[in-house]
Design an enzyme around this catalytic site. Structure first.
Site, short mmCIF file in Angstrom:
data_model
loop_
_atom_site.label_atom_id
_atom_site.label_comp_id
_atom_site.label_asym_id
_atom_site.label_seq_id
_atom_site.Cartn_x
_atom_site.Cartn_y
_atom_site.Cartn_z
N SER A 210 -5.45 16.23 -11.86
CA SER A 210 -6.22 17.22 -11.09
C SER A 210 -7.10 16.50 -10.07
O SER A 210 -7.87 15.62 -10.43
CB SER A 210 -7.14 18.04 -12.01
OG SER A 210 -6.40 18.60 -13.07
N ASN B 48 -9.15 20.76 -16.50
CA ASN B 48 -8.56 19.96 -15.43
C ASN B 48 -8.06 18.67 -16.03
O ASN B 48 -8.79 17.69 -16.18
CB ASN B 48 -9.61 19.69 -14.34
CG ASN B 48 -10.00 20.97 -13.62
OD1 ASN B 48 -9.24 21.49 -12.82
ND2 ASN B 48 -11.16 21.51 -13.97
N GLU B 49 -6.78 18.71 -16.36
CA GLU B 49 -6.17 17.57 -17.04
C GLU B 49 -5.84 16.47 -16.03
O GLU B 49 -5.90 16.70 -14.82
CB GLU B 49 -4.88 18.03 -17.74
CG GLU B 49 -5.09 19.08 -18.83
CD GLU B 49 -5.79 18.55 -20.08
OE1 GLU B 49 -6.36 17.43 -20.04
OE2 GLU B 49 -5.76 19.24 -21.10
N PRO B 50 -5.50 15.25 -16.51
CA PRO B 50 -5.12 14.18 -15.60
C PRO B 50 -4.14 14.67 -14.54
O PRO B 50 -3.21 15.42 -14.83
CB PRO B 50 -4.47 13.16 -16.54
CG PRO B 50 -5.19 13.36 -17.83
CD PRO B 50 -5.48 14.83 -17.91
N THR C 100 -4.84 17.11 -25.61
CA THR C 100 -5.75 18.26 -25.69
C THR C 100 -5.22 19.27 -26.70
O THR C 100 -5.98 19.82 -27.51
CB THR C 100 -5.84 18.93 -24.29
OG1 THR C 100 -6.32 17.97 -23.37
CG2 THR C 100 -6.73 20.14 -24.32
#
Ligand code: F6R
Length: 636
Positions: free
Chosen positions: A165, A161-163, A180
């Site tokens: 999310s 869950n990247e920025p 990432t």
């Protein structure tokens, strides 16, 4: 170690337990898992675990495997759900998370294969939504997740869950953040090979579990850990949503905790005991915060920044400033091997014996010149007997294209010499390279050749620093030769090799790194091996008079208050070091910068770091230098 709420922890929005080591933290979490499994087994009910991949949980999985093998912990009634999987990778791909879990846990315990769920990375794009929904349904059908394990990415992701999310997100297909992907570049032998998408449980899926343990080790995680624990909830750092969960505990080691306010600036949140170390930390911080030279700090600076009690204890700003100025001044030396025939009472390194036997330990070739190329050069110029030992071969970091170029050279050379050279080796490697493809594991021959390529680069680099190649030792520690990234295990064989080196060199001073790094990283394992070897050598005569100097490691530097020896470099010396870094041609790839997290190459990063330290000394009101390399003394 329990979390005792106090004024020191009042800024923390998530209960956080700090452990001396990752292994200590893993014991606590393994105990919680063991208790739950035993309780459920006794009641003939299943236990549902949510699992993570990556470096972080590997030691915990090793402990669970040990408990299964030695203490009879049974996973026969356990159901597992993994957080995520790269999209486009089949379960048997060497870098798929399914494969990782098989290797790191599933194949070593009595879990039923049908009870292990990992998102399907190969599902057709038009069936992704259905597949994700089915994953959520399977979790619900199992009764929800009892204990969820998490690591944290430097972007603040949990799962993938990247920025961006939000807390309501469920299992879905996501695009990976560039940071990432860069962090995964080593596993995939280059950033270009890292998948762009993944399927991950959502933040909402994670928030729905009963109990969460987030683990984190090493300084690389310190900054994001502090933002997550102390910052406001925001979708730019999805892990902050864990603050909403009623039973979430962070179990982290001291390095990962080092940016929490209670560790970094404890005087800002409560009364502390002012020791030499805390005073130094606080005053250097104060000078940097106010942008003032040490000798220009005034009483108001202290009182306005939570340090009035220090002022009362010590009498006046003037007295504190002058003490700290002297302490900092005394860290500076142009003589890292000690200055012969000089008063050494205020020098970091002792004057005698002279010359010294200096042993430089480099976890992989390049770490030496990158972190202390200028110091090595000085040690040598002053007449010390310098040995550089490369602890591992570093062969995993050589791209296949470099091997291709080398074998073409060998074959062409062999043909030129009208069949006088034996081309069997080169031809074997050529075939193997073709057969293994981009992600296949390197054969022994390929790794050997890659190791030789790194040796030749290390030799040219050392020559630039004035070190003759006879003084280079290539240890090729077995933990590295037998493993791959995130999966290394150091053994007695490594320690024996390190002991042999120490006993043959009998150093007066050792320069090493790996302290505080992620425990499964190459520098950390190399350091662990050194520590064990030093322990074994305790009775040796040379050990009684040996200083150990720690360098921080690539792409990072000690904080000003941690520096015990600062070695200034002139512009010429600094350029020479950069020339040394250039010699490592296979390592010219992108490395994330500590300050900006923007891509930068190794020589630009070295410039940024060493000039950065010089600027800090300058701003503290000490002399202005071109660049500084620095070291922390390992206390015995
Ligand atoms: C892994 C996962 C990720 C990792 C995180 C930290 O399944 O979901 O969130 O936990 O990227 O990775 P490491 O542990 O390798 O530092």
């Amino acid at each position: 170690m329990t979390h005792i709420a106090s004024e020191l922890t009042q800024l923390e929005r998530i209960p956080t337990q700090i452990y001396n080591s990752a292994d200590d933290a893993c014991q606590t979490v393994a105990d919680a898992i063991t208790d739950l499994i035993n309780e459920r087994n006794a009641a003939n009910k299943p236990t549902v675990l949510g699992l993570a991949t990556g470096s972080t949980p590997v030691r915990l999985y090793r402990e669970l495997i040990r408990r299964h093998k030695e203490e009879g912990l049974s996973f026969a009634n356990v159901i597992t759900f993994n957080l995520d999987e790269y999209y486009g990778l089949a379960g048997d791909h060497p870098e798929s998370y399914r494969k990782f879990m098989q290797d790191q846990l599933f194949d070593h315990v009595d879990l039923k294969p049908e009870n292990t769920y990992v998102p399907d990375g190969m599902v057709d794009s038009d069936a992704v939504f259905q597949s994700c929904k089915a994953y959520e349904d399977a979790i619900a059908a199992a009764g929800g997740i009892d204990i969820q394990l998490l690591g944290i990415g430097r972007t603040g992701h949990i799962g993938f869950n990247e920025p961006g999310s939000g807390p309501e997100t469920l299992t879905r297909l996501v695009t990976l953040d560039s940071l990432t992907r860069r962090d995964a570049a080593r596993d995939f032998l280059g950033e270009a090979n890292v998948p762009r998408h993944a399927i991950t449980m959502g933040v909402g899926t994670i928030l729905a579990v009963h109990k969460i343990f987030l683990l984190g080790w090493g300084e690389g995680k310190a900054s994001i850990m502090a933002k997550t624990v102390e910052g406001k909830q925001t979708d730019t750092i999805p892990a902050t949503f864990l603050q909403q969960h009623p039973d979430c505990t962070f179990c982290i080691d001291q390095s990962a905790a080092s940016h929490l306010t209670r560790e970094r600036h404890p005087w800002l949140v409560g009364r502390i005991k002012w020791t030499e170390a805390t005073t130094r930390k606080a005053v250097l911080w104060l000078a940097q915060k106010t942008g003032k030279a040490l000798l220009k700090l005034v009483d108001e600076d202290y009182t306005e920044n939570g340090m009035s009690d220090l002022l009362i204890e010590q009498g006046s700003a003037y007295q504190i400033n002058i003490n700290l100025f002297n302490v900092t001044q005394h860290t500076i030396t142009g003589w890292p091997g000690g200055k012969p025939n000089a008063d050494d009472s205020n020098r970091p390194e002792r004057a005698t014996p002279f010359p010294k036997r200096s042993l430089i330990l480099s976890p992989e070739p390049l770490d030496d010149v990158y972190c202390l190329g200028g110091t090595i050069n000085r040690l040598k110029q002053h007449g010390n007997d310098v040995t550089i030992a490369y602890q591992t071969s570093g062969n995993l970091a050589v791209p296949d294209s470099e091997v291709q170029a080398s074998i073409e050279l060998m074959i062409e050379l062999g043909q030129d010499r009208a069949g006088k050279a034996d081309l069997t080796y080169a031809k074997t490697v050529k075939t193997q390279l073709k057969e293994k493809g981009t992600f296949g594991a390197d054969t022994a021959e390929i790794r050997h050749l890659k190791g030789l390529i790194r040796r030749s680069e290390a030799r040219s680099s050392a020559r630039t620093l004035g070190i003759e190649t006879a003084k280079l030792e290539f240890l090729d520690l077995p933990f590295y030769e037998d493993g791959r990234y995130r999966r290394f295990v150091a053994t007695e064989a490594d320690v024996t090799k390190m002991c042999e080196l120490l006993e043959s060199v009998k150093p007066h001073q050792i320069f090493a790194t790996g302290y505080g790094h992620d425990p499964l990283s190459v520098p950390a394992l190399s350091f662990e091996v050194l520590r064990a070897a030093l322990q074994k050598c305790t009775g040796s005569e040379w050990m009684k008079d040996c200083n150990i100097w720690l360098y921080k490691g690539p792409a990072d530097e000690w904080e000003a208050n941690e520096i015990d020896m600062a070695v200034p470099l002139s512009p010429d010396e600094f350029e020479n070091k950069i020339q040394g870094i250039y010699q490592h041609q296979t390592q010219r790839s992108q490395t994330p910068s500590r300050a900006t997290n923007k891509s930068s190459n190794t020589w630009d990063l070295a410039r940024e770091i060493n000039r950065g330290t010089a600027e800090i000394y300058d701003s503290l009101g000490l002399a202005e230098y071109e660049a500084i390399e620095c070291f922390k003394r390992l206390s015995k």
